[in-house]
Design a protein around this motif. Structure first.
Motif, PDB file in Angstrom:
ATOM      1  N   PRO A   1       0.987  -1.348   0.153  1.00 24.14           N
ATOM      2  CA  PRO A   1       0.381   0.213   0.196  1.00 24.14           C
ATOM      3  C   PRO A   1       0.927   1.287   0.142  1.00 24.14           C
ATOM      4  CG  PRO A   1      -0.402  -1.648   1.570  1.00 24.14           C
ATOM      5  CD  PRO A   1       0.441  -2.240   1.273  1.00 24.14           C
ATOM      6  N   TYR A   2       0.265   2.223  -0.631  1.00 23.66           N
ATOM      7  CA  TYR A   2       1.237   3.861  -0.697  1.00 23.66           C
ATOM      8  C   TYR A   2      -0.316   4.186   0.478  1.00 23.66           C
ATOM      9  CZ  TYR A   2       3.193   1.982  -4.817  1.00 23.66           C
ATOM     10  OH  TYR A   2       4.085   1.437  -6.043  1.00 23.66           O
ATOM     11  N   ASP A   3       1.250   5.734   0.577  1.00 22.57           N
ATOM     12  CA  ASP A   3       0.748   6.786   1.806  1.00 22.57           C
ATOM     13  C   ASP A   3      -0.561   7.089   1.323  1.00 22.57           C
ATOM     14  OD1 ASP A   3       1.976   8.708  -0.626  1.00 22.57           O
ATOM     15  OD2 ASP A   3       3.644   8.853   1.161  1.00 22.57           O
ATOM     16  N   GLY A   4      -1.281   7.283   0.058  1.00 22.05           N
ATOM     17  CA  GLY A   4      -2.121   8.440  -0.522  1.00 22.05           C
ATOM     18  C   GLY A   4      -1.617   9.711  -1.194  1.00 22.05           C
ATOM     19  N   HIS A   5      -0.633   9.916  -0.960  1.00 19.89           N
ATOM     20  CA  HIS A   5      -0.193  11.693  -1.767  1.00 19.89           C
ATOM     21  C   HIS A   5       0.246  11.431  -3.261  1.00 19.89           C
ATOM     22  CE1 HIS A   5      -0.326  13.100   2.811  1.00 19.89           C
ATOM     23  NE2 HIS A   5       0.539  12.257   2.849  1.00 19.89           N
TER      24      HIS A   5
ATOM     25  N   LYS B   1      -3.778  -0.204  -0.878  1.00 17.17           N
ATOM     26  CA  LYS B   1      -4.826   1.463  -0.339  1.00 17.17           C
ATOM     27  C   LYS B   1      -3.541   2.043  -1.241  1.00 17.17           C
ATOM     28  CE  LYS B   1      -7.530  -1.430   3.625  1.00 17.17           C
ATOM     29  NZ  LYS B   1      -7.543  -0.879   4.513  1.00 17.17           N
ATOM     30  N   GLY B   2      -4.527   3.595   0.008  1.00 15.80           N
ATOM     31  CA  GLY B   2      -2.767   4.744  -0.462  1.00 15.80           C
ATOM     32  C   GLY B   2      -2.634   4.808  -2.429  1.00 15.80           C
ATOM     33  N   VAL B   3      -2.843   4.239  -3.047  1.00 16.07           N
ATOM     34  CA  VAL B   3      -2.397   5.808  -4.352  1.00 16.07           C
ATOM     35  C   VAL B   3      -3.085   6.417  -4.657  1.00 16.07           C
ATOM     36  CG1 VAL B   3      -2.788   4.614  -7.094  1.00 16.07           C
ATOM     37  CG2 VAL B   3      -2.839   2.894  -5.812  1.00 16.07           C
ATOM     38  N   GLY B   4      -2.394   7.261  -4.948  1.00 11.87           N
ATOM     39  CA  GLY B   4      -2.189   9.351  -4.826  1.00 11.87           C
ATOM     40  C   GLY B   4      -1.689   9.578  -6.651  1.00 11.87           C
ATOM     41  N   THR B   5      -1.504   9.011  -7.297  1.00 14.79           N
ATOM     42  CA  THR B   5      -1.039   8.709  -8.691  1.00 14.79           C
ATOM     43  C   THR B   5      -0.985   7.747  -9.216  1.00 14.79           C
ATOM     44  OG1 THR B   5       0.054  10.694  -7.978  1.00 14.79           O
ATOM     45  CG2 THR B   5      -0.289   9.959 -10.208  1.00 14.79           C
TER      46      THR B   5
ATOM     47  N   SER C   1       5.451   4.242   0.052  1.00 15.25           N
ATOM     48  CA  SER C   1       5.604   3.027   0.914  1.00 15.25           C
ATOM     49  C   SER C   1       6.893   2.614   1.825  1.00 15.25           C
ATOM     50  CB  SER C   1       5.181   1.392  -0.394  1.00 15.25           C
ATOM     51  OG  SER C   1       6.258   1.259  -0.587  1.00 15.25           O
ATOM     52  N   ALA C   2       6.349   1.746   2.519  1.00 19.40           N
ATOM     53  CA  ALA C   2       7.436   1.174   3.308  1.00 19.40           C
ATOM     54  C   ALA C   2       8.734   0.566   2.357  1.00 19.40           C
ATOM     55  CB  ALA C   2       7.007   0.196   4.630  1.00 19.40           C
ATOM     56  N   PRO C   3       9.658   0.779   2.606  1.00 18.20           N
ATOM     57  CA  PRO C   3      10.519  -0.759   1.992  1.00 18.20           C
ATOM     58  C   PRO C   3       9.691  -1.644   1.214  1.00 18.20           C
ATOM     59  CG  PRO C   3      11.361   0.474   4.074  1.00 18.20           C
ATOM     60  CD  PRO C   3      10.732   0.763   4.149  1.00 18.20           C
ATOM     61  N   PRO C   4       9.875  -2.037   0.084  1.00 17.45           N
ATOM     62  CA  PRO C   4       8.880  -3.145   0.510  1.00 17.45           C
ATOM     63  C   PRO C   4      10.505  -3.986  -0.281  1.00 17.45           C
ATOM     64  CG  PRO C   4       9.933  -2.272  -1.842  1.00 17.45           C
ATOM     65  CD  PRO C   4      10.109  -1.113  -0.765  1.00 17.45           C
TER      66      PRO C   4
END
Length: 340
Positions: free
Chosen positions: A126-130, A242-246, A322-325
């Motif tokens: 998941p990404y951070d939403g920004h 979750k958290g896709v911003g772009t 995201s957190a380190p994958p």
């Protein structure tokens, strides 16, 4: 043979490839000469019979060699043989696709930092939403334009939700295509021991699924596409998104083998720029390889596109932080370098 090629090859070994098949090798011929060798048995002759994405990967491989050579103070000349892959159905015979020559550079060579090659990773977390910053978007657009392509992006929630759902549908479509599914299963790694042994492929760990669930998903597709079960899988997929911003895509010439190769140069340079700014991306390959999904995307975004045309959409992806994958296993360096 201790030459600059070995340092270059260590960077080329980090080349991303569909399903992490790692199909290219660097054969060192001398201190100044090397060849790029394609191993057809590591190709995807079912899902990609014309080699559109294999040639793209070749372009990435050569560009990584070029960037690494620049970091050592060399120019890299290339002569590429654009001949069909899997000729006469041959999926075994290695094929030399490019010949590389090192030349001392006249002065410093300005390029991307080779350290970015080793820092770049796909994140399926998941990404951070920004959304990505406008400055980064502008930098990506300028780099794409420099190589004759266009990078475009959307940050609005409605478009993002639509693209995420489109990718989910395309993944289900691939799973129900028996030949493509069988080819993909060859490259799935269901446990860390299997990853350690093979050093390649798509691991359950990196995909964010438990190994038993992933194995069942691809070996029992009839069960997982039942109405109620399919909804459960869809919920698991959306949680990982979750958290896709772009969301973004690349458009440009994608007709010939040379086009596909050059598109790889564009793709990896943008990817390294994204990594330089501390961001990740994840390609949505199933949308591009599915004619139906790709056509739906073109219609939704009202794109002036024709498949295989001079302004084709050839890459769709999500971008963010995201957190380190988790990192996919790679083949040993010795397996990437060939001598003589």
């Amino acid at each position: 043979m201790d030459t600059p090629w070995r340092s270059i090859a260590r960077h080329a070994a980090a080349c991303p490839s569909p399903h992490n098949t790692q199909p290219f090798r660097l054969r060192i011929r001398s201190e100044t000469e090397a060849e790029v060798v394609f191993l057809p048995r590591r190709g995807l002759w079912v899902a990609d019979p014309h080699g559109r994405f294999t040639w793209l990967t070749a372009g990435i491989f050569v560009e990584l060699c070029t960037i690494a050579a620049h970091g050592l103070g060399f120019e890299l000349e290339q002569r590429t043989d654009f001949v069909p892959m899997y000729r006469d159905g041959d999926t075994e015979t290695p094929q030399v696709i490019a010949r590389l020559t090192l030349r001392p550079a006249d002065g410093a060579v300005a390029d991307l930092d080779p350290a970015l090659i080793l820092a770049r990773h796909t994140s399926r977390l998941p990404y951070d939403g920004h959304p990505i910053p406008e400055a980064l978007l502008a930098e990506m657009q300028a780099e794409a334009a420099r190589t004759g392509h266009r990078f475009e992006a959307r940050n609005d929630g409605e478009a993002i939700r639509w693209v995420v759902e489109l990718n989910r549908q395309a993944l289900f479509h691939d799973m129900l295509n028996a030949p493509i599914r069988r080819e993909l299963v060859r490259w799935l790694r269901f446990g860390t021991r299997e990853e350690d042994i093979t050093g390649d492929g798509l691991s359950a760990r990196c995909l964010g699924f438990s190994a038993p669930l992933l194995r069942s998903f691809f070996t029992r597709p009839g069960f997982w596409t039942l109405p109620g079960i399919r909804s459960l899988v869809g919920a698991l997929y959306r949680r990982s998104m979750k958290g896709v911003g772009t969301v973004g895509w690349l458009r440009g010439p994608y007709v010939t083998m040379e086009d596909w190769f050059r598109a790889g140069t564009t793709m990896i340079r943008l990817w390294l720029i994204v990594a330089r700014h501390g961001y990740h991306w994840q390609p949505y390959g199933s949308v591009i390889t599915s004619d139906e999904a790709r056509t739906n995307m073109i219609r939704y975004f009202d794109m002036p596109d024709e498949k295989g045309g001079a302004d084709a959409v050839w890459l769709l992806l999500r971008l963010g932080k995201s957190a380190p994958p988790p990192i996919s296993r790679r083949l040993p360096f010795e397996d990437i370098v060939l001598c003589g």
